[in-house]
Write an enzyme that holds these catalytic residues in place. Structure first.
Site, PDB file in Angstrom:
ATOM      1  N   LYS A   7      57.164  48.186  39.894  1.00  0.00           N
ATOM      2  CA  LYS A   7      56.942  47.060  40.793  1.00  0.00           C
ATOM      3  C   LYS A   7      55.883  46.170  40.129  1.00  0.00           C
ATOM      4  CE  LYS A   7      55.149  44.434  44.009  1.00  0.00           C
ATOM      5  NZ  LYS A   7      53.945  43.582  43.784  1.00  0.00           N
ATOM      6  N   CYS A  52      40.201  43.846  32.509  1.00  0.00           N
ATOM      7  CA  CYS A  52      39.386  44.914  33.091  1.00  0.00           C
ATOM      8  C   CYS A  52      38.349  45.436  32.107  1.00  0.00           C
ATOM      9  CB  CYS A  52      40.268  46.044  33.592  1.00  0.00           C
ATOM     10  SG  CYS A  52      41.342  46.776  32.348  1.00  0.00           S
ATOM     11  N   GLU A 107      33.272  42.686  40.289  1.00  0.00           N
ATOM     12  CA  GLU A 107      34.180  42.145  39.277  1.00  0.00           C
ATOM     13  C   GLU A 107      34.385  40.652  39.508  1.00  0.00           C
ATOM     14  OE1 GLU A 107      37.779  44.413  36.995  1.00  0.00           O
ATOM     15  OE2 GLU A 107      37.833  44.421  39.162  1.00  0.00           O
ATOM     16  N   GLU A 132      43.998  53.035  37.683  1.00  0.00           N
ATOM     17  CA  GLU A 132      43.101  52.270  36.806  1.00  0.00           C
ATOM     18  C   GLU A 132      42.652  51.073  37.611  1.00  0.00           C
ATOM     19  OE1 GLU A 132      41.389  49.814  35.162  1.00  0.00           O
ATOM     20  OE2 GLU A 132      43.045  49.176  33.863  1.00  0.00           O
TER      21      GLU A 132
END
Length: 522
Positions: A169, A276, A374, A242
């Protein structure tokens, strides 16, 4: 809850983030469509596993060849749908996948080979043990938009090489790239039911999570990862998560300032900072803080922002307005808290709807959101430290633990400090590029996730470990079987004394070596 009919009417829209142009509208896979896809994958997987690793890797080799032949077209599609510069599509996506295919073609056979297991217990020396690695069955992959080709491809190739079927997906923002990946694999000979794409939004992802997949590999936000872990726990579905990072960069006083500043600028701004593993916070020894900051500002000013397909572009757009708003909020709050904008700090609407200037911030503080959450945008916040101990404390003061980098001319010093950083990966005098090393495990600790992808550790995530023990004396009844009794208890006590009392153990080991009972066969 949305009805099946409502879900059927839903569509995801693929946009060019640089221009806002609609590239294509794609109908979302309905819940029943997802379940049917997983069912077909489950039916096709046993034949794929029986095909054997040699035949499977031959098809991956063909996929590698086809990707190399069509690399320019694929890179252009990545650039258009994800916004990144064409050259970054080649280096951080195409090249990574080509090398990942190389790794599994070269190593899958060895990684799947049965592994003899030596038994240390004296009582079990009469058994031969083996470790088997067998595919899970159907591996679900939910992949993000920032690396829409390399992430689902590397995870998918790993699972396919091990004998699994795969259902992906993709992000709703980058469905076209995922469909191109499937086309390449199918053209190489991977059966259509063995590798499938189910495009859609969050509802589609939830349907995949709740389907009869045997394992899930997810890359995305911490919040979504936690929700996935909760749902997976209900049926003990194994997962790899992750979940991103807030990766620190430590510049020691002996670092090469020219090299380190170039590394910081690239590490912070590659893929417009939407990585990331990117440099999200930078700590610099006070002795070299000023020249380092000056070099970063000078180099950031030289970067060319524009459309990814322009060969002169260094930095493309942010993926969408929501992400751009997060970047602006983090920068605005840092400024309100006393940080200084040394370059950038603004949108670039004259270029398109989602462009943001590469930004360097000075005088930041550890408690600011720009240093804790982040940002996922082209921002490089820089903070000074006075001692090595303080640098380690600042770097580890985070809920994340994905990656980190250390910059020093003293490699031994860097390696010693790397052991003290709370991160899944630490690079010395480089950043980000570890994702492109097919042999290296990728993953983090703390809120950065669970499990690993890539390399042999990633391979072990897509196989079930089975232990098989064969008795070397099948015609002999085992002494630990019934009946028990006082004689048996005394015998057990004597055996434990022989094995675990120090001098008796040494004598027994010597006698057994003389008798040939410490052989590899056993």
């Amino acid at each position: 809850m949305a009805t099946d009919l409502q879900i059927a009417a839903r569509k995801v829209v693929s946009l060019d983030p640089a221009t806002g142009e609609t590239l294509r509208e794609i109908e979302c896979a309905r819940e029943r469509d997802v379940h049917e896809s997983v069912k077909r994958a489950g039916a096709a997987q046993p034949a794929w596993a029986r095909l054997g690793v040699q035949h499977r890797t031959a098809l991956l080799k063909k996929f590698q060849r086809l990707l190399h032949e069509r690399k320019s077209d694929v890179a252009q599609l990545i650039s258009r749908e994800a916004g990144k510069p064409y050259v970054e599509a080649l280096t951080t996506e195409i090249a990574v996948v080509l090398d990942s295919a190389r790794f599994y073609v070269e190593n899958a056979h060895a990684l799947l080979r049965d592994e003899p297991l030596t038994h240390g217990s004296f009582a079990m020396k009469v058994k031969s043990g083996r470790i088997l690695r067998q595919p899970y069955g159907v591996v679900g992959v939910i992949s993000p938009w920032n690396y829409p080709f390399s992430i689902p491809a590397t995870e998918g190739l790993c699972a396919l090489a091990a004998g699994n079927a795969v259902v992906v997906k993709p992000s709703e923002f980058t469905s076209l790239v995922a469909l191109e990946l499937a086309d390449l694999l199918h053209a190489a000979g991977v059966p259509e039911d063995v590798f499938q794409i189910v495009p859609g939004d969050g509802v589609t992802g939830a349907a995949l999570l709740n389907s009869k997949i045997d394992k899930l590999v997810f890359t995305g936000s911490v919040a979504t990862g936690k929700r996935i872990a909760q749902v997976a726990a209900e049926r003990l579905l194994p997962v790899v998560l992750e979940l991103g990072g807030k990766d620190p960069m430590l510049v020691l006083e002996d670092a090469d300032i020219d090299v380190a500043s170039s590394g910081a600028v690239w590490g912070a701004f590659v893929n417009a900072g939407q990585t990331c593993l990117s440099v999200e916070r930078c700590y610099v020894h006070r002795k070299v803080y000023d020249p380092f900051v000056e070099a970063c500002v000078r180099k950031a000013k030289q970067l060319r922002v524009g459309i990814g397909l322009d060969p002169e572009t260094d930095i493309g757009p942010v993926i969408h307005e929501r992400q751009l708003a997060i970047v602006e909020q983090h920068v605005a709050e840092a400024i309100a808290g006393g940080a200084r904008v040394l370059v950038g700090g603004t949108r670039l609407p004259e270029l398109g709807p989602n462009f943001y200037a590469p930004t360097v911030l000075g005088d930041v503080a550890q408690e600011m959101r720009i240093m804790r959450e982040e940002t996922f945008g082209p921002v490089l916040p820089i903070m000074a430290f006075d001692t090595e101990e303080k640098a380690i404390r600042l770097a580890n003061d985070s809920e994340y633990g994905l990656a980190a980098s250390i910059w020093t001319r003293d490699r031994r010093r860097g390696q010693a400090l790397a052991r003290r950083l709370a991160a899944g990966t630490v690079q010395i005098n480089d950043a980000v590029s570890s994702f492109g090393i097919s042999e290296a495990p990728h993953g983090g600790i703390k809120s950065s996730g669970i499990g690993r992808t890539h390399g042999r550790f990633g391979f072990d995530e897509v196989v079930r470990i089975k232990y098989v023990a064969s008795d070397l004396l099948p015609g002999m009844k085992k002494v630990w079987w019934y009946p028990y009794g006082s004689k048996f208890s005394s015998a057990v006590e004597g055996l434990l004394k022989l094995q675990f009392a120090h001098r008796a153990k040494e004598r027994l080991q010597g006698a057994m070596r003389s008798a040939g009972l410490f052989t590899k066969r056993l």
